[in-house]
Design a protein around this motif. Structure first.
Motif, short mmCIF file in Angstrom:
data_model
loop_
_atom_site.label_atom_id
_atom_site.label_comp_id
_atom_site.label_asym_id
_atom_site.label_seq_id
_atom_site.Cartn_x
_atom_site.Cartn_y
_atom_site.Cartn_z
N TYR A 37 0.91 -1.21 -0.08
CA TYR A 37 0.06 -0.03 -0.14
C TYR A 37 0.75 1.26 0.08
N ALA A 38 0.29 2.18 -0.58
CA ALA A 38 1.02 3.58 -0.57
C ALA A 38 0.83 3.96 0.96
N VAL A 39 1.48 4.99 1.33
CA VAL A 39 1.55 5.57 2.78
C VAL A 39 1.13 6.71 2.70
N GLY A 40 0.33 7.07 3.85
CA GLY A 40 -0.33 8.78 3.96
C GLY A 40 -0.02 8.96 5.45
N THR A 41 0.10 10.15 5.70
CA THR A 41 0.67 10.62 7.02
C THR A 41 0.04 11.92 7.30
N THR A 42 -0.27 12.06 8.74
CA THR A 42 -0.54 13.39 9.09
C THR A 42 -0.47 13.52 10.67
N TRP A 43 -0.31 14.86 11.18
CA TRP A 43 -0.35 15.12 12.59
C TRP A 43 -1.43 15.62 13.28
N LEU A 44 -1.26 15.03 14.62
CA LEU A 44 -2.28 15.52 15.38
C LEU A 44 -1.92 16.15 16.58
N HIS A 45 -2.41 17.36 17.09
CA HIS A 45 -2.18 18.13 18.60
C HIS A 45 -3.40 17.57 19.48
N LEU A 46 -3.09 17.01 20.52
CA LEU A 46 -4.08 16.74 21.44
C LEU A 46 -3.72 17.27 22.72
N THR A 47 -4.76 17.49 23.62
CA THR A 47 -4.77 18.07 24.97
C THR A 47 -5.77 17.20 25.64
N ASP A 48 -5.22 16.60 26.84
CA ASP A 48 -6.04 15.97 27.83
C ASP A 48 -6.41 17.00 28.84
N THR A 49 -7.51 17.65 28.77
CA THR A 49 -8.11 18.62 29.54
C THR A 49 -8.01 18.18 31.12
N ALA A 50 -8.33 16.64 31.30
CA ALA A 50 -8.78 16.12 32.41
C ALA A 50 -7.32 15.91 33.36
N ARG A 51 -5.99 16.16 32.76
CA ARG A 51 -4.97 15.75 33.12
C ARG A 51 -3.86 16.66 33.28
N ALA A 52 -3.24 17.04 34.46
CA ALA A 52 -2.02 17.76 34.46
C ALA A 52 -0.89 17.31 33.95
N ASP A 53 0.16 17.79 33.44
CA ASP A 53 1.32 17.28 32.77
C ASP A 53 2.15 16.62 33.95
N PRO A 54 2.71 15.65 34.02
CA PRO A 54 3.33 15.13 35.24
C PRO A 54 4.90 15.94 35.39
N TRP A 55 5.16 16.74 34.23
CA TRP A 55 6.49 17.35 34.54
C TRP A 55 6.29 18.77 34.71
N ARG A 56 5.06 19.35 34.18
CA ARG A 56 4.62 20.49 34.29
C ARG A 56 3.33 20.78 34.87
N PRO A 57 3.23 20.40 36.24
CA PRO A 57 1.88 20.46 36.76
C PRO A 57 0.84 21.85 36.38
N ASP A 58 1.54 22.81 35.89
CA ASP A 58 0.91 24.02 35.66
C ASP A 58 0.00 23.90 34.69
N VAL A 59 0.38 23.12 33.68
CA VAL A 59 -0.13 23.09 32.46
C VAL A 59 -1.06 21.63 32.21
N ARG A 60 -2.01 21.58 31.24
CA ARG A 60 -2.79 20.36 30.79
C ARG A 60 -1.59 19.60 30.06
N ARG A 61 -1.89 18.20 29.93
CA ARG A 61 -0.93 17.19 29.28
C ARG A 61 -1.52 17.38 27.71
N GLU A 62 -0.35 17.71 26.93
CA GLU A 62 -0.64 17.86 25.58
C GLU A 62 0.17 16.81 24.69
N LEU A 63 -0.26 16.10 23.63
CA LEU A 63 0.45 15.16 22.83
C LEU A 63 0.47 15.78 21.37
N MET A 64 1.92 15.50 20.93
CA MET A 64 2.00 15.35 19.43
C MET A 64 1.78 13.82 18.80
N VAL A 65 1.16 13.62 17.76
CA VAL A 65 0.70 12.60 17.20
C VAL A 65 1.32 12.50 15.74
N SER A 66 1.84 11.67 15.28
CA SER A 66 1.99 11.19 13.90
C SER A 66 1.30 10.08 13.49
#
Length: 360
Positions: A37-66
């Motif tokens: 198969y040919a391969v496609g790709t895209t990126w996602l930026h997601l924020t877990d509004t229910a969880r504080a970041d474990p390394w920066r508790p002052d912000v919500r946990r954000e993820l970047m996903v390919s």
């Protein structure tokens, strides 16, 4: 073990001789995928509004996903390997004599935002990839592209503040805060498992974050990880019932694993990991422990291939063959447990891959 020592493993394979001047790097590229198969790709930026970041508790946990996926053939733009900001942080972390943007020059095989190819059956199986500590999600691109070409949707997830750099769409860059800390590996494992569970919520829930999610088979999900990402993949078998199987590529199990779901352990060529010996009796379902002769910790990532193109000796096993072994055995494992296809090379020696032995 100090986390800085683990971080150095990532950079070792692209270190040029001491004293070498920074010069223009040769052309860098990943081997072509092996599937139909040919391969496609895209990126996602997601924020877990229910969880504080474990390394920066002052912000919500954000993820970047390919996301890499089977695509309809098209003329989409070539996908970037990573961003200039991430590349520069990787190069600067150890003072490498390379152009700061060297990793942006890597030629990939996926095309951006191509339409998803509709599956012939219920849907494409989903595989989540978690990188090692200090590398970013791009370090497993060669594996991700190959799995997508074979008929899997692959989600490579960045875990911010655990990588040298994670860039968000607005230009912010999360530096590796955890790289300066000691004795946090169990916390990393548990936090990454929470990241992946949140990602599964956003891909398989009622309002998915990706429009291609309608082509997913929500009942066929696996997680594969390298190093600490592999430890978190194994841990997910104990925390998230949606995960059907997991593969750990040379990752110490910092959190003990007891599970009745399939687990593949693939180790580099060195003495047995004590945590694997410890947890082996608690794996009560399908399990395999494979060892790959002539390999090291980073052999299961893109780094040997890119390092060889920069003029480095990949060791006893040619660089592209290291990637081929990883692609072949991970795909075989997924074919057995998500595709329900027999793959006898997982059960014993394969003449095609004499480097791989079944340890247990």
């Amino acid at each position: 073990m100090r986390i800085r020592a683990l971080a150095a493993l990532f950079l070792l394979v692209v270190t040029l001789p001491i004293g070498a001047a920074a010069t223009a790097a040769p052309a860098l590229s990943l081997p072509r995928p092996t599937g139909p198969y040919a391969v496609g790709t895209t990126w996602l930026h997601l924020t877990d509004t229910a969880r504080a970041d474990p390394w920066r508790p002052d912000v919500r946990r954000e993820l970047m996903v390919s996301l890499w996926y089977p695509a309809r053939p098209g003329r989409g733009a070539p996908a970037p390997y990573t961003t200039a900001a991430v590349s520069s942080r990787i190069v600067a972390a150890e003072g490498l004599p390379l152009p700061p943007d060297v990793l942006t020059t890597v030629s990939t095989n996926a095309r951006r935002d191509l339409p998803v190819r509709p599956p012939a059956g219920k849907g494409w199986p989903l595989v989540v990839l978690s990188p090692g500590f200090s590398p970013s999600r791009e370090s497993l691109t060669g594996l991700a592209e190959d799995l997508a070409s074979r008929g899997y949707v692959v989600a490579g997830v960045d875990h911010p503040y655990e990588a040298r750099g994670v860039e968000f769409p607005d230009g912010r860059v999360a530096e590796c805060l955890a790289c300066e800390l000691d004795d946090v590996m169990p916390q990393v494992v548990r936090g990454r498992a929470a990241d992946v569970s949140f990602l599964l919520d956003r891909l398989t829930g009622a309002r998915p974050a990706w429009r291609g999610a309608r082509y997913l088979d929500r009942h066929r999900i696996a997680v594969v990880g390298h190093s600490i990402g592999g430890a978190s993949a194994a841990h997910l078998l104990t925390t998230d019932r949606r995960v059907d199987a997991a593969a750990d590529l040379d990752g110490t199990l910092f959190v003990p694993v007891v599970t009745n779901r399939p687990l593949l352990l693939v180790g580099a060529d060195r003495p047995a990991d004590a945590s694997w010996v410890r947890d082996w009796p608690g794996l009560s379902e399908w399990k395999r422990w494979l060892t790959v002769a002539g390999t090291g910790h980073m052999s299961f990532t893109d780094r040997p291939v890119l390092g060889a193109q920069l003029g480095l000796d990949p060791g006893a096993v040619p660089a592209e063959r290291q990637l081929l072994i990883t692609r072949t055995y991970v795909a075989a494992f997924l074919d057995v447990h998500l595709g329900k296809r027999d793959q006898p090379q997982l059960d014993g020696p394969s003449p095609a891959f004499p480097e791989v032995t079944r340890t247990r």
